[in-house]
Design a protein around this motif. Structure first.
Motif, PDB file in Angstrom:
ATOM      1  N   CYS A   3       0.838  -1.199   0.000  1.00  0.00           N
ATOM      2  CA  CYS A   3       0.000   0.000   0.000  1.00  0.00           C
ATOM      3  C   CYS A   3       0.874   1.250   0.000  1.00  0.00           C
ATOM      4  CB  CYS A   3      -0.894  -0.013   1.230  1.00  0.00           C
ATOM      5  SG  CYS A   3      -1.818   1.506   1.438  1.00  0.00           S
ATOM      6  N   THR A   4       0.613   2.140  -0.943  1.00  0.00           N
ATOM      7  CA  THR A   4       1.415   3.361  -1.055  1.00  0.00           C
ATOM      8  C   THR A   4       0.689   4.563  -0.449  1.00  0.00           C
ATOM      9  OG1 THR A   4       0.460   3.752  -3.223  1.00  0.00           O
ATOM     10  CG2 THR A   4       2.561   2.603  -3.161  1.00  0.00           C
ATOM     11  N   HIS A   5      -0.385   4.304   0.242  1.00  0.00           N
ATOM     12  CA  HIS A   5      -1.191   5.416   0.773  1.00  0.00           C
ATOM     13  C   HIS A   5      -0.940   5.676   2.247  1.00  0.00           C
ATOM     14  CE1 HIS A   5      -3.343   3.441  -2.573  1.00  0.00           C
ATOM     15  NE2 HIS A   5      -3.277   4.671  -3.024  1.00  0.00           N
ATOM     16  N   CYS A  78      -7.044  -0.598   3.406  1.00  0.00           N
ATOM     17  CA  CYS A  78      -6.952   0.447   2.385  1.00  0.00           C
ATOM     18  C   CYS A  78      -8.051   0.227   1.356  1.00  0.00           C
ATOM     19  CB  CYS A  78      -5.586   0.412   1.702  1.00  0.00           C
ATOM     20  SG  CYS A  78      -5.451   1.633   0.379  1.00  0.00           S
ATOM     21  N   ASP A  81      -6.502   0.011  -2.424  1.00  0.00           N
ATOM     22  CA  ASP A  81      -5.859  -1.272  -2.747  1.00  0.00           C
ATOM     23  C   ASP A  81      -6.750  -2.457  -2.432  1.00  0.00           C
ATOM     24  OD1 ASP A  81      -3.461   0.056  -3.395  1.00  0.00           O
ATOM     25  OD2 ASP A  81      -2.961   0.182  -1.278  1.00  0.00           O
TER      26      ASP A  81
HETATM   27 ZN   LIG Z   1      -3.287   1.866  -0.241  1.00  0.00          ZN
END
Ligand SMILES: [Zn+2]
Ligand SMILES: [Zn+2]
Ligand SMILES: [Zn+2]
Length: 86
Positions: A3-5, A78, A81
């Motif tokens: 997850c990039t958030h 998330c 995702d």
């Molecule tokens: Zn994410």
């Protein structure tokens, strides 16, 4: 997939603005489980609840990360995702 958030997490120590789903309390409705937004601290109800305010909050604000607000639960999720985080 990672997850990039997670840079959107702004809540370090969870200090919710409300003891229950903010919208349900306003309309006098009930919920099944609670979720807290890790960006702004909004407390909303889960998808098993009829009003699904946690998901609605994501759709309205774009805040993607929530954490369970149930005692003993500390998983995160998330919405973008669609995956659970460690
Ligand atoms: Zn994410
Ligand atoms: Zn609700
Ligand atoms: Zn939020």
């Amino acid at each position: 997939m990672v997850c990039t958030h997670q840079n959107m997490i702004q809540i370090k120590d969870i200090d919710p603005g409300s003891k229950g789903c903010e919208e349900c309390l306003k309309i006098g409705d009930s919920w099944v489980h609670l979720r807290i937004c890790l960006t702004c601290g909004h407390v909303g109800c889960c998808d098993s609840s009829k009003n699904k305010h946690a998901t609605k909050h994501f759709k309205e604000t774009g805040h993607p990360l929530i954490q369970s607000f149930e005692p003993g639960d500390d998983w995160k999720y998330c919405y973008i995702d669609r995956q659970y985080l460690e």
